[in-house]
Design a protein around this motif. Structure first.
Motif, short mmCIF file in Angstrom:
data_model
loop_
_atom_site.label_atom_id
_atom_site.label_comp_id
_atom_site.label_asym_id
_atom_site.label_seq_id
_atom_site.Cartn_x
_atom_site.Cartn_y
_atom_site.Cartn_z
N ILE A 4 0.84 -1.19 0.00
CA ILE A 4 0.00 0.00 0.00
C ILE A 4 0.87 1.24 0.00
N ARG A 5 0.54 2.20 -0.84
CA ARG A 5 1.33 3.42 -0.96
C ARG A 5 1.21 4.31 0.27
N GLU A 6 -0.01 4.53 0.74
CA GLU A 6 -0.21 5.44 1.86
C GLU A 6 0.43 4.91 3.15
N VAL A 7 0.73 5.83 4.04
CA VAL A 7 1.20 5.45 5.38
C VAL A 7 -0.04 5.26 6.25
N ILE A 8 -0.06 4.17 7.00
CA ILE A 8 -1.23 3.85 7.82
C ILE A 8 -0.96 4.25 9.26
N VAL A 9 -1.93 4.90 9.88
CA VAL A 9 -1.81 5.35 11.26
C VAL A 9 -2.73 4.52 12.15
N VAL A 10 -2.15 3.86 13.14
CA VAL A 10 -2.91 3.04 14.08
C VAL A 10 -2.64 3.54 15.50
N GLU A 11 -3.37 2.97 16.47
CA GLU A 11 -3.25 3.46 17.85
C GLU A 11 -1.99 2.97 18.57
N GLY A 12 -1.68 1.67 18.44
CA GLY A 12 -0.57 1.14 19.24
C GLY A 12 0.18 0.02 18.56
N ARG A 13 1.16 -0.52 19.28
CA ARG A 13 2.08 -1.51 18.68
C ARG A 13 1.41 -2.83 18.36
N TYR A 14 0.39 -3.23 19.12
CA TYR A 14 -0.28 -4.49 18.81
C TYR A 14 -1.08 -4.37 17.51
N ASP A 15 -1.67 -3.20 17.30
CA ASP A 15 -2.36 -2.94 16.03
C ASP A 15 -1.34 -2.97 14.88
N ARG A 16 -0.21 -2.33 15.12
CA ARG A 16 0.85 -2.28 14.10
C ARG A 16 1.34 -3.68 13.76
N ASN A 17 1.55 -4.49 14.78
CA ASN A 17 2.04 -5.85 14.56
C ASN A 17 1.04 -6.67 13.75
N ALA A 18 -0.25 -6.54 14.09
CA ALA A 18 -1.29 -7.30 13.36
C ALA A 18 -1.36 -6.86 11.91
N LEU A 19 -1.31 -5.56 11.68
CA LEU A 19 -1.45 -5.03 10.32
C LEU A 19 -0.23 -5.36 9.47
N SER A 20 0.94 -5.40 10.10
CA SER A 20 2.17 -5.68 9.35
C SER A 20 2.21 -7.12 8.83
N GLN A 21 1.34 -7.99 9.37
CA GLN A 21 1.24 -9.35 8.86
C GLN A 21 0.34 -9.44 7.64
N VAL A 22 -0.36 -8.34 7.36
CA VAL A 22 -1.37 -8.34 6.29
C VAL A 22 -0.95 -7.51 5.09
N VAL A 23 -0.33 -6.35 5.35
CA VAL A 23 0.06 -5.46 4.25
C VAL A 23 1.51 -5.04 4.38
N ASP A 24 2.08 -4.71 3.23
CA ASP A 24 3.43 -4.16 3.16
C ASP A 24 3.25 -2.64 3.08
N ALA A 25 3.41 -1.97 4.21
CA ALA A 25 3.19 -0.52 4.25
C ALA A 25 3.95 0.05 5.43
N VAL A 26 4.18 1.35 5.39
CA VAL A 26 4.72 2.04 6.56
C VAL A 26 3.56 2.26 7.52
N ILE A 27 3.74 1.83 8.77
CA ILE A 27 2.68 1.93 9.77
C ILE A 27 3.22 2.72 10.97
N LEU A 28 2.55 3.79 11.30
CA LEU A 28 2.95 4.63 12.42
C LEU A 28 1.89 4.57 13.52
N GLU A 29 2.33 4.79 14.76
CA GLU A 29 1.42 4.70 15.91
C GLU A 29 1.15 6.08 16.51
N THR A 30 -0.07 6.24 17.05
CA THR A 30 -0.38 7.49 17.77
C THR A 30 0.00 7.37 19.24
N SER A 31 0.37 6.16 19.69
CA SER A 31 0.59 5.88 21.12
C SER A 31 -0.68 6.21 21.90
#
Length: 202
Positions: A4-31
């Motif tokens: 995915i081209r866009e950068v994805i913003v999620v709430e925390g590291r567990y969300d980031r970990n789950a999403l990184s198993q599904v898509v190849d994208a830059v994923i940032l957290e809001t903490s």
């Protein structure tokens, strides 16, 4: 794995970990609510939005919508897409009890549900055959003295200051952000310029 081209913003590291198993994208957290008092991270999100566009993907509970509304007001709406997960009752495996509202968050969603949410948000799924900038790697950071060396922390701090990036950005997050903003060719050229400046100042 879909890229995915866009950068994805999620709430925390567990969300980031789950999403990184599904898509190849830059994923940032809001903490979580931490984004409310983090001007540096908000400035980074604005900059990334200008470069690539953002997709906000928060939980479907009240807290998730508070964060989403905050980002809606703080970011240019023309550069931000919003992905929504469905309300599904349940509990994530790592938790001893359900959340306050009893809903599964991003980390508890099945891969196909996350993909569908991103697709409906208008995510740009890249053609795997399309030419891409050569990525910066951890080895490049090491070679540039930004990790694994005696003065790496100071060099990283100087680079973050030069690029107006958050001082607390981790090495892994720095790698992601540099790949969005620069790519390997620009990174190597910039590092050579910095080395030349250092030598002249010595």
């Amino acid at each position: 794995m879909r890229r995915i081209r866009e950068v994805i913003v999620v709430e925390g590291r567990y969300d980031r970990n789950a999403l990184s198993q599904v898509v190849d994208a830059v994923i940032l957290e809001t903490s979580g609510f931490g984004i409310f008092n983090d001007r540096e991270k908000l400035a980074l999100l604005r900059r990334i939005a200008d470069e690539r566009g953002l997709i906000v993907l928060t939980d479907s509970d009240g807290a998730g919508f508070v964060i989403r509304r905050y980002l809606k007001g703080a970011l240019d709406p023309a550069k931000v897409k919003h992905a929504y997960i469905p309300d599904i009752a349940g509990k994530e495996k790592r938790k001893s009890s359900p959340s306050k509202e009893g809903k599964l968050g991003v980390e508890g969603m099945r891969p196909e549900v996350l993909l569908d949410a991103l697709r409906r948000a208008g995510a740009t799924f890249c053609d795997e055959a399309a030419p891409q900038k050569e990525p910066i790697t951890k080895a490049d950071l090491y070679a540039a003295g930004l990790s694994g060396g005696a003065n790496s922390a100071e060099k990283r701090k100087a680079l973050l200051k030069k690029l107006d990036l958050p001082e607390k950005l981790s090495s892994n997050a720095l790698l992601d952000v540099l790949n969005v903003l620069w790519g390997r060719e620009t990174f190597l050229a910039e590092m050579l310029v910095d080395e030349g400046s250092s030598e002249r100042g010595a």
